[in-house]
Scaffold this active site. Structure first.
Site, PDB file in Angstrom:
ATOM      1  N   ALA A  61     -53.689   7.984  13.490  1.00 40.72           N
ATOM      2  CA  ALA A  61     -52.840   8.169  14.670  1.00 40.72           C
ATOM      3  C   ALA A  61     -51.367   8.065  14.294  1.00 40.72           C
ATOM      4  O   ALA A  61     -50.988   7.331  13.384  1.00 40.72           O
ATOM      5  CB  ALA A  61     -53.192   7.130  15.727  1.00 40.72           C
ATOM      6  N   GLY A 102     -58.064   7.752  12.206  1.00 44.77           N
ATOM      7  CA  GLY A 102     -58.338   9.083  12.718  1.00 44.77           C
ATOM      8  C   GLY A 102     -58.359  10.135  11.628  1.00 44.77           C
ATOM      9  O   GLY A 102     -59.040  11.163  11.762  1.00 44.77           O
ATOM     10  N   GLU A 105     -61.841  10.000  10.402  1.00 50.01           N
ATOM     11  CA  GLU A 105     -62.710  10.540  11.449  1.00 50.01           C
ATOM     12  C   GLU A 105     -62.625  12.065  11.482  1.00 50.01           C
ATOM     13  O   GLU A 105     -63.635  12.754  11.671  1.00 50.01           O
ATOM     14  CB  GLU A 105     -62.324   9.942  12.803  1.00 50.01           C
ATOM     15  N   GLU A 125     -59.050   0.268  12.242  1.00 49.27           N
ATOM     16  CA  GLU A 125     -58.690   0.010  13.641  1.00 49.27           C
ATOM     17  C   GLU A 125     -58.939  -1.429  14.071  1.00 49.27           C
ATOM     18  O   GLU A 125     -58.245  -1.946  14.957  1.00 49.27           O
ATOM     19  CB  GLU A 125     -59.464   0.961  14.567  1.00 49.27           C
TER      20      GLU A 125
END
Length: 697
Positions: A61, A102, A105, A125
């Site tokens: 992010a 992310g 991911e 996270e």
């Protein structure tokens, strides 16, 4: 442009180009979607490579969009991953540098993954009190197995790509030329008929999944009792294991939304941003040129001096260690070697590293040996006359442009700078003991400290792995200035009816690593006694509780003397309540005419924590610190304040400043209430319904 799109030999290459770590900003997400669409519409393209520019695939992010509408604006990361995963043309994630959060991911949504050796892979996270929110808890277990994935997700730790080479995460791990290897791989799979593999469709098997998950829950409950995120990670993973991918994904989304609202996540996110904010100085631009630091000189080889020397040697910087006394110098070098040898025995350091680090530290008795040093750090006795002698000597031999730093914890840096002919080159570097371990470094900015000096030492702090916070000049700077009223309240509560063990127990239950009396015994009660004696001379009108002085008059200086507020058995650090100290405290109360009472733990915690908050408000009003989060960073990094509460100023925000002010006024009406005067900055914010950190949200 946040994303670059090119084609080469039938392969579309979508390159994330959003420095410094290719964060998945809204613009980046849009750019990737546009690239995917362009590739689908081009009949000459048979495969798509997704990669990153610069030194990273993607760090996840974009932190600049945290807490803004753009963070969740369409296309969301989940939408983007779905577009990658359902692409009719194969998508290959080419990973180098880092693939975290992310970023990982996103790579898990690709059909294939190829990585450069040495890339750092992580889902961190949990360190922000959250869990992976775009399928990480579901895809990673299917990629590398339940146990390995759970350990990565719950710890947030990074793993090098080569360690995962045989895990099923990567189709290839290459030594060099990632772009060439990715292009060749893409051409090969692009010529193959689909459908192409999807991580979400892989079976997730484990011989005893429920048993392992229960074992993990028990471990997490013991290791991280104050943090809900690790347990919610396990619950989301369990849903995916027992109920399938879609149910697991729904559980993940629900857990992410719930965790986002928890005070623990707010505290961890606050600490994350506070550390980054502390490095930014409004009037010192990032373009400020830095002075070269090739040679460090440390004056003083006691506990602090040796720890400082080790901090620089650990970072590969050569250090000259000066002491005028040969025996003291030999003791210092022996202590340094012993510390490194202890690390070798624990497996934290290799024998070769020990040799290399010892070679970087050169002991000397001669001032002239330091003449070429770029940075001098004085770490001698905390007495102004001693500092004066040392700084006049440094000033006499230091070359032009050298930075002259003092490790003073309380003394006037401007006065110290006045002992030199170059006050613009003088700065405070207040390390915390043991300096080679503790992360906090208070950087004290004098009236004349030059901007490039400040920029240089802040950069140097990062080099040696410290969290640097800038303070203006005042008695005690940030940390010790706030600590003084905290300790005074602890001493007053002894006078009023508490005993050391009760006070320590109450604040440790609140979450402090160590209560005030155990902390004083560890640091040495004689150190704070010497500071109080100086203050008695400088400000005779100030009233201090004298019970701590009575303790020191008996020679009970703490662990180093085997007795302090507690008793210590020879060779042991465990504290035992002392009948002698308890009797001393009761006698002192009687001498003061105080009828002792039972203090509830809630009062103990409030008086200690609100003393920090109230003094912190004064520091902000005076401009000693730039922002409230700097105060929180000091207490999280150097004073054992509980991380899950985010620091004293954020904790006060969470309680509500109106309630904090009411409590302070209530304590001001009790015995010893003269010690309480509501700081104007606190009262003003409370009246306006504001928090200390409102501007930072």
């Amino acid at each position: 442009m946040a994303v670059d799109y090119t084609t080469r030999d039938g392969v579309a290459v979508i390159t994330l180009n959003h420095p410094p770590v290719n964060g998945l900003s809204h613009a980046t997400r849009l750019g990737i979607i546009a690239g995917l669409d362009a590739a689908q519409q081009d009949p000459a393209v048979t495969a798509i490579v997704l990669t990153g520019a610069g030194k990273a695939f993607s760090g996840g992010a974009d932190i600049t969009e945290f807490n803004t509408p753009k963070a969740m604006q369409a296309p969301t990361l989940a939408t983007l991953i779905h577009a990658v995963e359902t692409s009719p043309k194969p998508v290959i994630a080419a990973i180098h540098g880092i693939a975290m959060g992310g970023g990982l991911e996103l790579a898990l949504g690709a059909h294939y993954r190829i990585a450069l050796r040495g890339a750092q892979i992580a889902l961190p996270e949990v360190k922000l009190g959250l869990l992976p929110g775009a399928g990480g808890t579901q895809r990673l277990p299917r990629a590398i197995g339940l146990e390995a994935a759970l350990n990565m997700i719950v710890s947030g730790s990074s793993v090098r790509s080569e360690q995962l080479a045989d895990s099923g995460l990567f189709d290839e791990v290459v030594e060099a030329d990632l772009p060439g290897a990715a292009l060749a791989f893409a051409q090969r799979v692009g010529s193959q008929a689909g459908p192409h593999p999807c991580v979400r469709k892989r079976p997730l098997e484990h011989p005893n999944a429920e048993g392992f998950l229960q074992f993990a829950r028990n471990n997490v409950a013991a290791a991280a009792p104050h943090f809900p995120a690790p347990q919610r990670c396990i619950e989301a993973i369990k849903a995916g294991v027992l109920q399938g991918f879609e149910r697991g994904l729904a559980a993940e989304r629900e857990a992410f939304s719930a965790l986002l609202q928890t005070p623990e996540s707010r505290a961890l996110r606050h600490a994350f941003f506070a550390e980054r904010a502390a490095a930014k100085l409004p009037d010192v631009p990032v373009s400020t040129p830095l002075r070269a630091l090739h040679q460090i000189a440390v004056i003083g080889a006691g506990t602090m001096g040796t720890g400082i020397a080790m901090s620089f040697a650990n970072a590969g910087l050569p250090v000259m260690l000066l002491v005028a006394d040969a025996e003291a110098l030999e003791r210092g070098m022996t202590k340094i070697r012993a510390n490194y040898e202890a690390s070798v025995k624990k497996g934290k350091l290799g024998a070769d590293a020990l040799t290399q680090r010892m070679a970087l530290i050169t002991p000397t008795l001669a001032w002239d040996d330091l003449k070429d040093a770029d940075l001098f750090i004085e770490a001698v006795y905390e007495e102004m006359s001693v500092k004066e002698q040392v700084f006049r000597q440094i000033d006499a031999i230091a070359k032009p442009g050298a930075i002259l730093a003092s490790n003073t914890s309380t003394l006037d840096l401007n006065q110290i700078a006045g002992f030199t002919r170059r006050p613009e080159n003088v700065v405070g570097l207040h390390f915390f003991s043991p300096a080679n371990v503790m992360k906090l470094l208070e950087v004290v900015r004098g009236t004349h400290t030059a901007p490039d000096v400040l920029a240089t030492v802040m950069h140097c702090a990062r080099q040696i792995g410290k969290t640097a916070v800038v303070s203006g000049v005042c008695d005690g700077f940030i940390g010790n200035r706030m600590l003084e009223p905290y300790l005074c309240q602890a001493f007053y509560m002894l006078e009023e009816g508490a005993l050391p063990a009760q006070v320590d127990r109450a604040i440790e239950a609140f979450g402090f690593a160590m209560g005030p009396f155990r902390m004083s015994d560890l640091a040495g009660n004689d150190i704070s006694w010497a500071i109080r004696q100086r203050r008695y001379r400088e400000a005779p009108q100030r009233h201090y509780p004298k019970v701590a002085d009575r303790l020191c008059e008996r020679g009970r200086f703490g662990q180093k003397t085997g007795s302090g507020w507690y008793d210590y058995r020879p060779g042991e650090r465990s504290a035992s309540a002392s009948p002698e100290v308890d009797a001393l405290i009761v006698a002192y109360s009687a001498e003061q005419g105080v009828a002792r009472r039972m203090l509830p733990d809630e009062e103990i915690v409030e008086r200690l924590v609100y003393a920090l908050v109230n003094e912190g408000a004064r520091i902000l009003t005076e401009g000693i610190a730039a922002r409230a989060s700097d105060l929180d960073m000091v207490y999280l990094s150097g004073y054992g304040f509980p991380l899950w509460r985010g620091g004293p100023m954020l904790y006060a925000d969470s309680v509500g400043l109106f309630n904090v002010e009411r409590a302070i006024r209530r304590y001001a009406a009790q015995p010893n209430g003269a010690a309480w005067q509501v700081a104007p900055g606190l009262a003003e914010r409370a009246a306006q319904g504001q928090g200390f950190n409102d501007a930072a949200r």
